[in-house]
Motif scaffolding. Structure first.
Motif, PDB file in Angstrom:
ATOM      1  N   LEU A  44       0.825  -1.214   0.000  1.00  9.02           N
ATOM      2  CA  LEU A  44       0.000   0.000   0.000  1.00  9.02           C
ATOM      3  C   LEU A  44       0.856   1.260   0.000  1.00  9.02           C
ATOM      4  O   LEU A  44       0.552   2.227  -0.708  1.00  9.02           O
ATOM      5  N   ASP A  45       1.927   1.251   0.755  1.00  9.70           N
ATOM      6  CA  ASP A  45       2.823   2.408   0.821  1.00  9.70           C
ATOM      7  C   ASP A  45       3.476   2.690  -0.534  1.00  9.70           C
ATOM      8  O   ASP A  45       3.772   3.842  -0.841  1.00  9.70           O
ATOM      9  N   GLY A  46       3.678   1.663  -1.302  1.00 12.34           N
ATOM     10  CA  GLY A  46       4.345   1.827  -2.587  1.00 12.34           C
ATOM     11  C   GLY A  46       3.446   2.238  -3.734  1.00 12.34           C
ATOM     12  O   GLY A  46       3.891   2.395  -4.867  1.00 12.34           O
ATOM     13  N   LEU A  47       2.172   2.434  -3.481  1.00 13.90           N
ATOM     14  CA  LEU A  47       1.224   2.765  -4.548  1.00 13.90           C
ATOM     15  C   LEU A  47       1.207   4.238  -4.924  1.00 13.90           C
ATOM     16  O   LEU A  47       0.719   4.593  -5.974  1.00 13.90           O
ATOM     17  N   GLY A  48       1.687   5.107  -4.060  1.00  9.16           N
ATOM     18  CA  GLY A  48       1.610   6.544  -4.262  1.00  9.16           C
ATOM     19  C   GLY A  48       2.151   7.083  -5.520  1.00  9.16           C
ATOM     20  O   GLY A  48       2.289   6.777  -6.558  1.00  9.16           O
TER      21      GLY A  48
END
Length: 96
Positions: free
Chosen positions: A92-96
């Motif tokens: 999730l953190d890497g979706l930005g």
């Protein structure tokens, strides 16, 4: 929605698969494949999503293979969904 930098009007939430069936049994792999082909795949074709997120690794893996959709993310779930697993948080953190 802020973390993903998208407006809520751009997101569709679908619960097309029963997590549990009669007597609280998990659905069979063949039922997941059938539902994926007959329900999920036509929805993906109409909605043309940029990303699809499956909640649950077992069902997500089978469904994603049957649907042959574009960008798919399978989010592992914690028992009772009382917290976010570290590997899911990393995704999730890497979706930005």
């Amino acid at each position: 929605m802020k973390a993903a930098k998208v407006d809520v009007t751009e997101i569709a939430f679908l619960n097309a698969f029963p997590y549990r069936t009669r007597d609280n049994d998990a659905p069979s792999d063949s039922l997941i494949r059938l539902a994926s082909r007959e329900i999920g795949k036509p929805l993906v074709e109409v909605l043309a999503p940029a990303r699809i997120f499956f909640l649950g690794s077992g069902m997500g893996k089978i469904a994603s293979e049957a649907m042959q959709a574009p960008t798919i993310h399978i989010l592992k779930r914690a028992r009772g969904d009382s917290y976010v697993l570290p590997e899911t948080q990393k995704l999730l953190d890497g979706l930005g």
